[in-house]
Scaffold this motif. Sequence first.
Motif, short mmCIF file in Angstrom:
data_model
loop_
_atom_site.label_atom_id
_atom_site.label_comp_id
_atom_site.label_asym_id
_atom_site.label_seq_id
_atom_site.Cartn_x
_atom_site.Cartn_y
_atom_site.Cartn_z
N ARG A 1 0.67 -1.16 -0.03
CA ARG A 1 0.11 -0.07 0.15
C ARG A 1 0.92 1.30 -0.01
NH1 ARG A 1 -5.24 -1.25 3.98
NH2 ARG A 1 -5.64 -3.48 3.07
N PHE B 1 -3.95 3.18 -0.82
CA PHE B 1 -4.13 2.74 -2.43
C PHE B 1 -2.99 1.50 -2.34
CE2 PHE B 1 -5.08 7.16 -2.69
CZ PHE B 1 -6.43 6.95 -3.40
N HIS C 1 -1.36 1.83 -9.34
CA HIS C 1 -1.56 3.36 -9.31
C HIS C 1 -2.15 3.49 -10.58
CE1 HIS C 1 0.54 3.19 -5.57
NE2 HIS C 1 0.01 4.52 -5.21
N THR D 1 0.46 5.64 -0.28
CA THR D 1 -0.21 6.80 -0.96
C THR D 1 0.59 7.90 -1.25
OG1 THR D 1 -0.04 7.84 1.34
CG2 THR D 1 -1.82 6.42 0.88
N ALA E 1 -8.86 2.47 -4.17
CA ALA E 1 -8.40 2.49 -2.39
C ALA E 1 -8.51 0.86 -2.06
CB ALA E 1 -9.20 3.26 -1.88
#
Length: 324
Positions: A4, A166, A170, A6, A186
């Motif tokens: 994950r 996220f 991506h 961001t 997400a």
Amino acid sequence: MEKRNTISDFIPLGLFQHTRSHLFLFTGVLTIAIASLLGNVFMIFLIHWDHCLHMPMYFLLSQLSLMDMMLVCTIVPKMTAGFLTGNKSISPAACGLQIFVPLTLVGGGSFPLAAMSYDHYVAVGHPLWYPILMNWQLCLRMTARSWFLGAAYGLMQAAASLSFPFCSAHEINHFFCEDPMLVHLACADTSVFENVMYICCVLMLLVLFSLILTSYSFILTAVLHVQSTEAHKKAFATCLSHLAVEGLFYGAAIFIYMRPKSYRLANHDKVVSAFYTIITPVLNPLIYSLWNNEVKGSLRKWQEKCGNLNPQSHSSRFLSIKCV
């Protein structure tokens, strides 16, 4: 377990591929975007140049043109650069800006459209009360509130969307960072956020669109009481053209922001998003100017001023120009 992140850049995959047919479509879309910018810039210039157009109605129209310009400038340059250079990555900050600005303008732009429909209704149904019911103070208050509410809505959505964790992928199957497509990436439960977004869309889109439909229905009812076939034809043509553009804008926005995530198809979303971010901005100055005698009169005066190259006759001719 999926990684994950961001912080990493997002990668919008774009609207077009590098094929001959898509190159033709890209050229067409870019031409429409440039025409939209030029048309809206000229509309703002004409409204501020001619004092005959210094009225609440045309001030609202200039605000709509400004919003359309900002919408195109936020989306098209990055899309164009990504297609031409192949570098499609976009930073989280720029992605947040692409969420914030369109949502601000979609939310804020709804209010000028509703206010303009109310202005038409007052002008047709209650012309003697127009200076009281549609005055500058009311117009400025509505404009300020539209910008404030739109910005608050856009900021809330952008901050909430980028706060989610996220997954490692991506890639956004879209041509810009649109809120619903970003939330789809997400790695968290987004049901509460989607429900809040749905409620906000109902309040800001469906309610305002209902007010616009109500205003135009009152306009048509008032016109039907006039014993003139020519007036009927003109009113129906004007109202239908306005409703067509506004229906395209609201319909596309409702289609994008009010559907459940499970019913989304990326290709459909990209096409519909192109309508309200690129196509509608070029239609607004055309529809609201070609059907308006006052705007056409101002355009003729500007053409006469620019076309007169003789300084002496230019001065005398300019002084003789009066408001129609």
